[in-house]
Scaffold this motif. Structure first.
Motif, PDB file in Angstrom:
ATOM      1  N   LYS A   1      18.836   6.793  -5.712  1.00 17.79           N
ATOM      2  CA  LYS A   1      20.204   6.201  -6.451  1.00 17.79           C
ATOM      3  C   LYS A   1      21.237   6.481  -5.567  1.00 17.79           C
ATOM      4  CE  LYS A   1      18.855   7.586 -11.121  1.00 17.79           C
ATOM      5  NZ  LYS A   1      18.611   6.066 -11.295  1.00 17.79           N
ATOM      6  N   VAL A   2      21.504   7.341  -4.502  1.00 24.86           N
ATOM      7  CA  VAL A   2      22.699   7.397  -3.517  1.00 24.86           C
ATOM      8  C   VAL A   2      22.279   6.208  -2.522  1.00 24.86           C
ATOM      9  CG1 VAL A   2      23.385   8.659  -1.469  1.00 24.86           C
ATOM     10  CG2 VAL A   2      23.128   9.823  -3.709  1.00 24.86           C
ATOM     11  N   GLU A   3      20.955   6.075  -2.073  1.00 25.49           N
ATOM     12  CA  GLU A   3      20.888   4.924  -1.066  1.00 25.49           C
ATOM     13  C   GLU A   3      21.191   3.439  -1.613  1.00 25.49           C
ATOM     14  OE1 GLU A   3      17.015   2.687   1.300  1.00 25.49           O
ATOM     15  OE2 GLU A   3      16.682   4.177  -0.306  1.00 25.49           O
ATOM     16  N   LYS A   4      20.944   3.353  -2.928  1.00 25.24           N
ATOM     17  CA  LYS A   4      21.283   2.046  -3.547  1.00 25.24           C
ATOM     18  C   LYS A   4      22.717   2.021  -3.756  1.00 25.24           C
ATOM     19  CE  LYS A   4      21.155  -0.686  -7.950  1.00 25.24           C
ATOM     20  NZ  LYS A   4      21.276  -0.585  -9.203  1.00 25.24           N
ATOM     21  N   GLU A   5      23.317   3.029  -4.123  1.00 26.68           N
ATOM     22  CA  GLU A   5      24.875   2.883  -4.396  1.00 26.68           C
ATOM     23  C   GLU A   5      25.498   2.611  -2.968  1.00 26.68           C
ATOM     24  OE1 GLU A   5      27.965   6.629  -5.021  1.00 26.68           O
ATOM     25  OE2 GLU A   5      26.431   6.312  -6.832  1.00 26.68           O
ATOM     26  N   LEU A   6      25.084   3.110  -2.001  1.00 24.75           N
ATOM     27  CA  LEU A   6      25.628   3.186  -0.590  1.00 24.75           C
ATOM     28  C   LEU A   6      25.435   1.490  -0.256  1.00 24.75           C
ATOM     29  CD1 LEU A   6      24.730   6.268   1.390  1.00 24.75           C
ATOM     30  CD2 LEU A   6      27.065   5.663   0.561  1.00 24.75           C
ATOM     31  N   ILE A   7      24.296   0.951  -0.402  1.00 19.45           N
ATOM     32  CA  ILE A   7      24.014  -0.564  -0.065  1.00 19.45           C
ATOM     33  C   ILE A   7      24.815  -1.157  -0.719  1.00 19.45           C
ATOM     34  CG2 ILE A   7      22.274  -2.326  -0.243  1.00 19.45           C
ATOM     35  CD1 ILE A   7      21.850  -0.281   2.247  1.00 19.45           C
ATOM     36  N   LEU A   8      25.032  -0.915  -2.106  1.00 18.51           N
ATOM     37  CA  LEU A   8      25.688  -2.048  -2.933  1.00 18.51           C
ATOM     38  C   LEU A   8      27.177  -2.061  -2.705  1.00 18.51           C
ATOM     39  CD1 LEU A   8      24.006  -1.507  -6.417  1.00 18.51           C
ATOM     40  CD2 LEU A   8      23.828  -3.389  -4.667  1.00 18.51           C
ATOM     41  N   ALA A   9      27.737  -0.768  -2.257  1.00 17.96           N
ATOM     42  CA  ALA A   9      29.219  -0.522  -1.869  1.00 17.96           C
ATOM     43  C   ALA A   9      29.502  -1.136  -0.647  1.00 17.96           C
ATOM     44  CB  ALA A   9      29.520   0.870  -2.201  1.00 17.96           C
ATOM     45  N   SER A  10      28.725  -1.074   0.095  1.00 18.76           N
ATOM     46  CA  SER A  10      29.080  -1.222   1.707  1.00 18.76           C
ATOM     47  C   SER A  10      28.558  -2.511   2.407  1.00 18.76           C
ATOM     48  CB  SER A  10      28.722   0.006   2.701  1.00 18.76           C
ATOM     49  OG  SER A  10      27.327   0.143   2.494  1.00 18.76           O
ATOM     50  N   CYS A  11      27.480  -3.032   1.816  1.00 18.80           N
ATOM     51  CA  CYS A  11      26.865  -4.392   2.493  1.00 18.80           C
ATOM     52  C   CYS A  11      27.116  -5.804   1.835  1.00 18.80           C
ATOM     53  CB  CYS A  11      25.398  -4.088   2.519  1.00 18.80           C
ATOM     54  SG  CYS A  11      24.869  -2.683   3.513  1.00 18.80           S
ATOM     55  N   GLY A  12      27.082  -6.651   2.447  1.00 13.46           N
ATOM     56  CA  GLY A  12      27.076  -7.993   2.087  1.00 13.46           C
ATOM     57  C   GLY A  12      26.034  -8.489   1.338  1.00 13.46           C
ATOM     58  N   GLY A  13      26.083  -9.660   0.744  1.00 11.37           N
ATOM     59  CA  GLY A  13      25.113 -10.413  -0.123  1.00 11.37           C
ATOM     60  C   GLY A  13      23.771 -10.147   1.000  1.00 11.37           C
ATOM     61  N   LYS A  14      23.728 -10.898   2.087  1.00 12.56           N
ATOM     62  CA  LYS A  14      22.646 -11.160   2.979  1.00 12.56           C
ATOM     63  C   LYS A  14      21.939  -9.763   3.287  1.00 12.56           C
ATOM     64  CE  LYS A  14      21.317 -12.919   7.459  1.00 12.56           C
ATOM     65  NZ  LYS A  14      21.670 -13.631   8.676  1.00 12.56           N
ATOM     66  N   GLU A  15      22.820  -8.706   3.526  1.00 14.33           N
ATOM     67  CA  GLU A  15      22.295  -7.384   3.677  1.00 14.33           C
ATOM     68  C   GLU A  15      21.621  -6.836   2.637  1.00 14.33           C
ATOM     69  OE1 GLU A  15      25.410  -8.215   4.687  1.00 14.33           O
ATOM     70  OE2 GLU A  15      25.089  -8.405   6.918  1.00 14.33           O
ATOM     71  N   LYS A  16      22.167  -6.971   1.581  1.00 11.11           N
ATOM     72  CA  LYS A  16      21.678  -6.410   0.275  1.00 11.11           C
ATOM     73  C   LYS A  16      20.230  -6.992   0.017  1.00 11.11           C
ATOM     74  CE  LYS A  16      26.199  -5.753  -2.334  1.00 11.11           C
ATOM     75  NZ  LYS A  16      26.844  -6.320  -3.254  1.00 11.11           N
ATOM     76  N   LEU A  17      20.092  -8.370   0.317  1.00 11.48           N
ATOM     77  CA  LEU A  17      18.731  -8.900   0.000  1.00 11.48           C
ATOM     78  C   LEU A  17      17.883  -8.444   0.920  1.00 11.48           C
ATOM     79  CD1 LEU A  17      16.815 -10.871  -1.572  1.00 11.48           C
ATOM     80  CD2 LEU A  17      17.821 -12.922  -0.085  1.00 11.48           C
ATOM     81  N   GLN A  18      18.265  -8.289   2.249  1.00 16.29           N
ATOM     82  CA  GLN A  18      17.361  -7.692   3.084  1.00 16.29           C
ATOM     83  C   GLN A  18      16.803  -6.384   2.723  1.00 16.29           C
ATOM     84  OE1 GLN A  18      19.791  -8.452   6.594  1.00 16.29           O
ATOM     85  NE2 GLN A  18      18.767 -10.380   7.083  1.00 16.29           N
ATOM     86  N   TRP A  19      17.682  -5.526   2.369  1.00 20.34           N
ATOM     87  CA  TRP A  19      17.406  -4.166   1.987  1.00 20.34           C
ATOM     88  C   TRP A  19      16.351  -4.157   0.880  1.00 20.34           C
ATOM     89  CZ3 TRP A  19      18.552  -2.057  -2.909  1.00 20.34           C
ATOM     90  CH2 TRP A  19      18.289  -0.637  -3.019  1.00 20.34           C
ATOM     91  N   PHE A  20      16.778  -4.976  -0.163  1.00 19.25           N
ATOM     92  CA  PHE A  20      15.762  -5.195  -1.520  1.00 19.25           C
ATOM     93  C   PHE A  20      14.398  -5.479  -0.777  1.00 19.25           C
ATOM     94  CE2 PHE A  20      13.543  -7.751  -4.801  1.00 19.25           C
ATOM     95  CZ  PHE A  20      13.525  -6.869  -5.855  1.00 19.25           C
ATOM     96  N   ARG A  21      14.108  -6.729   0.278  1.00 13.52           N
ATOM     97  CA  ARG A  21      12.980  -6.939   0.557  1.00 13.52           C
ATOM     98  C   ARG A  21      12.248  -6.124   1.122  1.00 13.52           C
ATOM     99  NH1 ARG A  21      14.856 -13.120   2.344  1.00 13.52           N
ATOM    100  NH2 ARG A  21      14.518 -14.123   0.420  1.00 13.52           N
ATOM    101  N   SER A  22      12.854  -5.167   2.099  1.00 15.56           N
ATOM    102  CA  SER A  22      12.349  -4.008   2.676  1.00 15.56           C
ATOM    103  C   SER A  22      11.825  -2.936   1.737  1.00 15.56           C
ATOM    104  CB  SER A  22      13.167  -3.500   3.727  1.00 15.56           C
ATOM    105  OG  SER A  22      14.500  -2.777   3.255  1.00 15.56           O
ATOM    106  N   LYS A  23      12.709  -2.801   0.971  1.00 14.51           N
ATOM    107  CA  LYS A  23      12.382  -1.531  -0.257  1.00 14.51           C
ATOM    108  C   LYS A  23      11.312  -1.875  -1.106  1.00 14.51           C
ATOM    109  CE  LYS A  23      14.252   2.088  -2.646  1.00 14.51           C
ATOM    110  NZ  LYS A  23      13.857   3.294  -1.985  1.00 14.51           N
ATOM    111  N   TYR A  24      11.420  -3.430  -1.599  1.00 16.99           N
ATOM    112  CA  TYR A  24      10.337  -3.848  -2.623  1.00 16.99           C
ATOM    113  C   TYR A  24       9.450  -4.853  -2.010  1.00 16.99           C
ATOM    114  CZ  TYR A  24      13.393  -0.918  -5.605  1.00 16.99           C
ATOM    115  OH  TYR A  24      14.030   0.224  -6.076  1.00 16.99           O
TER     116      TYR A  24
END
Length: 192
Positions: free
Chosen positions: A139-162
């Motif tokens: 939950k903390v990891e997701k919160e940090l990603i959503l608060a600090s990253c742009g859309g491209k980075e969010k999508l890259q994180w999602f793809r690496s996580k899932y």
């Protein structure tokens, strides 16, 4: 339907070790259930006194906005422990919904009896604490990603996580999980 002990053991090992004797105590509480795609495992505001081990399939947690829009909170791909009852229930009512995004197989355990096992057995308590720690870390990891990253980075994180989940579920669920619109996600998917 019989309970697959080796599958339960593999789920347990994701979070830590439990002796054969304690594994048997957990197994004695568990019931194996198969649910169809679209089934709600728990519903926001409803009573829910279960712990769940997702042995196979895909689930998500979500809430409804004031406008009735579904906002995805998390995705779970078996084998995994679904969020513990203590993190998803307040005043004996579920804080959010849990939905099967595919046909799933779940081990259900009465939460109060599992809590008693945790009180009685230090090894099971330590294992349960490891599950809670993992849930909090994610939950903390997701919160940090959503608060600090742009859309491209969010999508890259999602793809690496899932990995591969993007091809298995509706993209609107992913967009709401990442805090963006379907249009924004579509543009990003075309460019990433």
């Amino acid at each position: 339907m019989s309970l697959n002990l080796s599958l339960l053991q593999s789920i347990i090992k994701i979070y830590g070790e439990v002796s054969s004797a304690n594994l048997k105590k957990i197994t004695d509480l568990a019931s194996l259930v198969q649910l169809e795609k679209g089934t709600l495992i728990c519903k926001e505001g409803s009573s829910n006194n279960k712990e769940y081990f997702l042995t196979a399939g895909i689930c998500r947690s979500f809430i409804l906005s004031e406008k009735g829009e579904e906002i995805s909170l998390g995705f779970y791909i078996g084998p995994v422990v679904l969020p513990p009852q203590t993190s998803r229930v307040k005043f004996e009512k579920s804080l959010y919904q849990m939905e099967c995004l595919s046909g799933v197989e779940i081990l259900e355990l009465p939460a109060d009896q599992f809590l008693n096992l945790m009180v009685e057995e230090e090894e099971i308590r330590n294992w349960g604490n490891a599950v809670l720690h993992q849930e909090l870390s994610e939950k903390v990891e997701k919160e940090l990603i959503l608060a600090s990253c742009g859309g491209k980075e969010k999508l890259q994180w999602f793809r690496s996580k899932y990995p591969l989940l993007e091809q298995q579920i509706p993209h609107g669920m992913i967009a709401s999980f990442l805090g963006m619109t379907n249009i924004s996600l579509s543009r990003l998917r075309g460019g990433v």
